[in-house]
Design a protein around this motif. Structure first.
Motif, PDB file in Angstrom:
ATOM      1  N   GLY A  80     -95.866  49.546  61.564  1.00 33.49           N
ATOM      2  CA  GLY A  80     -95.397  50.340  62.710  1.00 33.49           C
ATOM      3  C   GLY A  80     -94.503  51.482  62.262  1.00 33.49           C
ATOM      4  N   LEU A  81     -93.650  51.236  61.287  1.00 33.96           N
ATOM      5  CA  LEU A  81     -92.750  52.291  60.799  1.00 33.96           C
ATOM      6  C   LEU A  81     -93.517  53.439  60.155  1.00 33.96           C
ATOM      7  CD1 LEU A  81     -89.929  50.084  59.246  1.00 33.96           C
ATOM      8  CD2 LEU A  81     -89.691  51.585  61.221  1.00 33.96           C
ATOM      9  N   MET A  82     -94.703  53.129  59.641  1.00 30.23           N
ATOM     10  CA  MET A  82     -95.544  54.171  59.035  1.00 30.23           C
ATOM     11  C   MET A  82     -96.354  54.911  60.095  1.00 30.23           C
ATOM     12  SD  MET A  82     -95.194  54.310  55.708  1.00 30.23           S
ATOM     13  CE  MET A  82     -96.668  55.143  55.195  1.00 30.23           C
ATOM     14  N   GLY A  83     -96.158  54.530  61.344  1.00 23.45           N
ATOM     15  CA  GLY A  83     -96.834  55.223  62.442  1.00 23.45           C
ATOM     16  C   GLY A  83     -98.210  54.688  62.756  1.00 23.45           C
TER      17      GLY A  83
ATOM     18  N   ILE B 229    -102.080  53.136  53.994  1.00 21.11           N
ATOM     19  CA  ILE B 229    -101.899  53.799  55.305  1.00 21.11           C
ATOM     20  C   ILE B 229    -101.629  55.281  55.080  1.00 21.11           C
ATOM     21  CG2 ILE B 229    -100.350  53.989  57.308  1.00 21.11           C
ATOM     22  CD1 ILE B 229    -100.022  50.927  57.153  1.00 21.11           C
TER      23      ILE B 229
ATOM     24  N   ALA C 229     -93.461  46.991  59.233  1.00 22.31           N
ATOM     25  CA  ALA C 229     -93.585  48.075  58.249  1.00 22.31           C
ATOM     26  C   ALA C 229     -94.763  48.979  58.598  1.00 22.31           C
ATOM     27  CB  ALA C 229     -93.757  47.498  56.851  1.00 22.31           C
TER      28      ALA C 229
ATOM     29  N   ARG D 245    -104.460  57.898  55.816  1.00 20.26           N
ATOM     30  CA  ARG D 245    -103.968  58.380  57.106  1.00 20.26           C
ATOM     31  C   ARG D 245    -104.448  57.443  58.225  1.00 20.26           C
ATOM     32  NH1 ARG D 245    -102.422  63.706  56.900  1.00 20.26           N
ATOM     33  NH2 ARG D 245    -103.170  64.159  58.979  1.00 20.26           N
ATOM     34  N   ALA D 246    -104.229  56.169  57.991  1.00 24.48           N
ATOM     35  CA  ALA D 246    -104.724  55.157  58.936  1.00 24.48           C
ATOM     36  C   ALA D 246    -103.914  55.144  60.221  1.00 24.48           C
ATOM     37  CB  ALA D 246    -104.678  53.789  58.280  1.00 24.48           C
ATOM     38  N   ARG D 247    -104.611  54.844  61.298  1.00 25.10           N
ATOM     39  CA  ARG D 247    -103.946  54.741  62.603  1.00 25.10           C
ATOM     40  C   ARG D 247    -103.807  53.290  63.033  1.00 25.10           C
ATOM     41  NH1 ARG D 247    -103.761  59.384  65.806  1.00 25.10           N
ATOM     42  NH2 ARG D 247    -104.729  61.184  64.837  1.00 25.10           N
TER      43      ARG D 247
END
Lengths: 291, 116
Positions: free
Chosen positions: A237-240, A203, A235, A207-209
């Motif tokens: 989600g925490l990475m955005g 991720i 996890a 730079r995965a969304r």
């Protein structure tokens, strides 16, 4: 002046003389045996066997020239061990059997011992010393060969484990900013750790969304597996990034409700294709059929 | 850009009613009360609509730090400011996901640019 009795020959001298006298015969016997084992199995060529036999005898004589007490730290001894290490690696790489190679080394030792018997001039003490010297050197060589063999095996196992880890976490960037992770088989704690670690790294790297996690290949689910899934989604989600869970089969859905497991606000879709559509929607991407 | 330094954190307005919060070494997450009031005051003065909490320099987020983040989120919500946590490292996310029993109340973004 009375003539001093001649000092009895040491084991090193006995062996050097024997090798010098019989070098042709010893070399021929060793080569013949080597050809039978390695050339027939396409492991080594005839030329290679010849070169190895000559090199072995040269190195062995050089070692013996250092004296009856073999210094295991000497350059000559290191050279002899290196010679067998290299030969061992070559045989392994070409698919040769380590057992056969060790037998071949023992055969070399036997040929030299047999040559000793033919002289018939040696005392019991000389014979004992010579045999002990030979046994010491050849045992060290065999131990080295096995050490190399085990190291090679270990690195092969490690490479296979690494490959398995890669296979078990086939994270693919299917679209710019969209990662897919098909989960197949069981999701236990150790596997979750590996998958999660890899996924979070990807991720960040890509730079995965959106991450589409497909569980079509998960045959059974229990509270622990579902807990791991939720952890993974959290996890992500925490990475955005947003996680979409796809491929929950009816029996899995039934199991989840029976276990009173709530996936909370996890976004789910029936198939991977649906999940991808959702991901594209999230990214405002429209896939249009061409002409 | 006017930088504000509340002890243990840097606050920088980065345009568009967005404030960037960068925690420093001196930040004590166990003493939330010491920071929340000055923070709320700063956000109101700046007429902020979004607070980006940059976690790029925070290697581990334990239960205490998570509670601190929730406190910041709560005060932001009261002030009408959306809080976005950005730049969580994979190792921090990994460790935090193992300890969490709830979905975090705040939004998360990969980095500050994405959080704007």
């Amino acid at each position: 002046m009375a003539k001093q009795p001649a000092k009895p020959k040491g084991a090193d001298q006995i062996l050097i003389e024997q090798l010098m006298l019989n070098v042709g015969r010893i070399s021929a016997v060793i080569e013949e045996r080597g050809k039978n084992i390695f050339v027939q199995g396409n492991i080594l060529s005839k030329d290679e066997i010849n070169d190895y036999s000559v090199e072995f005898l040269e190195l062995f004589v050089m070692l013996l020239q250092g004296g009856a007490k073999v210094d295991r730290r000497s350059a000559e001894f290191k050279a002899l061990r290196q010679f067998f290490t290299t030969m061992s690696q070559q045989i392994q790489v070409r698919g040769g059997s380590m057992e056969e190679f060790v037998r071949y080394i023992q055969f070399m030792q036997h040929v030299i011992i047999e040559g000793l018997g033919e002289e018939g001039e040696l005392s019991g003490q000389q014979l004992k010393e010579t045999l002990l010297l030979l046994a010491g050197v050849f045992n060290d060589i065999i131990l080295d060969v096995y050490r190399v063999y085990l190291e090679q095996k270990e690195s092969t196992i490690q490479a296979q484990q690494e490959e398995l880890r890669e296979i078990s976490t086939p994270i693919t960037e299917i679209w710019d900013g969209v990662l897919t992770l098909p989960i197949i088989g069981t999701l236990d704690s150790s596997r979750t750790m590996i998958v999660m670690e890899k996924l979070l790294e990807r991720i960040e790297q890509d730079r995965a969304r959106v991450v589409v996690m497909d569980v079509t290949g998960v045959l059974a689910i229990d509270s622990q597996v579902s807990h791991h899934l939720v952890q993974m989604i959290r996890a992500v989600g925490l990475m955005g990034a947003s996680a979409i869970l796809t491929g929950i089969r009816p029996e899995i859905a039934r199991a989840l409700t029976s276990l009173n497991i709530e996936l909370g606000d996890v976004l789910t879709r029936s198939t991977l294709a649906e999940g991808l559509k959702e991901a594209f929607k999230y990214l405002n991407v429209q896939v249009v059929a061409g002409h | 850009m006017s930088k504000e330094r509340i002890q243990g954190m840097h606050l920088t307005p980065i345009g568009g009613a967005v404030v960037l919060l960068e925690p420093g070494d001196g930040l004590d997450p166990t003493d939330a009360d010491a920071y929340l009031e000055p923070l709320a005051s700063y956000l109101q003065v700046q007429e902020a609509r979004r607070l980006i909490y940059d976690l790029a320099t925070v290697p581990v987020i334990d239960g205490v730090y998570y509670d601190w983040l929730k406190s910041v989120h709560a005060i932001c919500a009261i002030c009408g400011v959306e809080m976005v946590v950005a730049g969580m490292t994979p190792s921090a996310a990994y460790a935090l996901a193992h300890t969490l029993n709830e979905t975090p109340p705040f939004a998360c973004a990969l980095n500050v640019d994405r959080a704007r």
